[in-house]
Design an enzyme around this catalytic site. Structure first.
Site, mmCIF file in Angstrom:
data_model
loop_
_atom_site.group_PDB
_atom_site.id
_atom_site.type_symbol
_atom_site.label_atom_id
_atom_site.label_comp_id
_atom_site.label_asym_id
_atom_site.label_seq_id
_atom_site.Cartn_x
_atom_site.Cartn_y
_atom_site.Cartn_z
ATOM 1 N N LEU A 1 0.878 -1.168 0.000
ATOM 2 C CA LEU A 1 0.000 0.000 0.000
ATOM 3 C C LEU A 1 0.919 1.223 0.000
ATOM 4 O O LEU A 1 1.971 1.208 0.650
ATOM 5 C CB LEU A 1 -0.889 0.030 1.247
ATOM 6 N N ASP A 2 0.524 2.263 -0.717
ATOM 7 C CA ASP A 2 1.342 3.477 -0.761
ATOM 8 C C ASP A 2 1.465 4.100 0.627
ATOM 9 O O ASP A 2 0.633 3.853 1.507
ATOM 10 C CB ASP A 2 0.711 4.511 -1.705
ATOM 11 N N TYR A 3 2.476 4.952 0.770
ATOM 12 C CA TYR A 3 2.747 5.690 2.017
ATOM 13 C C TYR A 3 1.492 6.375 2.550
ATOM 14 O O TYR A 3 1.192 6.338 3.742
ATOM 15 C CB TYR A 3 3.831 6.731 1.701
#
Ligand code: URA
Length: 242
Positions: A100-102
């Site tokens: 999952l992205d930041y």
């Protein structure tokens, strides 16, 4: 089947790099025979010895985390930022299943079971990854149709299985849209919405297959039950029979 150095590393015996050194030095035996080939594949019933001591395999662990914003999905970060592993209390060498992205929040599985991770991630197993996206702009039926047909991004066609507008906010000029995908391309959801002219402002993964974050607050996690792990494995079994 997994690579020998990966199995050694996952057992917690050493890092993967050190495991490669042991193999090259002729210190590793598989089923009683010395193996010096780095790519050698082994399965869970193979007996591995290092310096004539049998390798104890680490017990398998499985977690579901509700990932907060501002945390990286990695096992370590050169810049010293918080990683998803900082949230889980274990000594096992677990790692995140996919990314999952930041700035993306929501459901993230972590495990030290490579086979389990592969089942979840492989698009052919059709495991839903359901996201709720807050978009800039008022989503149109035409954009939803384009997304559902599959859309070309970076010379590749990205697919969705379902796209559904949940709420439109005309005052703020935003839309809440649910999107379900089976693939796991980098920044896939953001790129798909961007491609139809609706940039993502916020993104949450609500569900992976049978795993929802409904009872987990941001940063909370729980262990999967043996039954849940079995259900994931049964998806692979179905695959084999078809
Ligand atoms: N798609 C994205 O764009 N970002 C995520 O974090 C997950 C899926």
């Amino acid at each position: 089947m997994e690579r020998l150095q990966k199995v050694i590393a996952q057992s917690g015996f050493s890092s993967r790099r050190k495991a490669e050194e042991y193999i090259k030095q002729g210190k590793v035996k598989v089923n009683g025979k010395i193996v010096t080939e780095l790519g050698t594949k082994v399965n869970s019933s193979d007996e591995i010895e290092i310096d004539n001591k049998i390798l104890e395999k680490e017990a398998k662990e499985y977690y579901l985390l509700n990932k907060p914003r501002g945390v990286i999905t990695s096992t370590n970060d050169e810049k010293g930022r918080k990683t998803v592993l900082d949230y889980i209390n274990t000594n096992a060498r677990i790692y995140p299943v996919g990314r999952l992205d930041y700035d993306t929040t929501g459901a993230l599985l972590l495990t030290n079971d490579g086979e389990f991770a592969n089942i979840i991630m492989h698009p052919k197993n059709n495991i839903d990854k359901l996201y709720l996206a807050k978009l800039e702009g008022i989503i149109t039926g035409e954009a939803i149709h384009k997304l559902e047909k599959g859309i070309e991004v970076d010379n590749e066609v990205f697919h969705t299985s379902r796209v559904k507008a949940k709420k439109i906010n005309k005052e703020n000029n935003t839309s809440l849209v649910e999107i379900t995908i089976h693939e796991g391309h980098n920044h896939q959801v953001k790129k798909m919405f961007e491609a139809v002219g609706f940039p993502v402002e916020k993104l949450t993964r609500k569900r992976i297959g049978i795993f929802t974050i409904d009872n987990l607050k941001s940063g909370e996690y729980r262990k999967l039950t043996p039954k849940e792990v079995q259900i994931v494995y049964s998806l692979k079994e179905k695959q084999k029979k078809n």
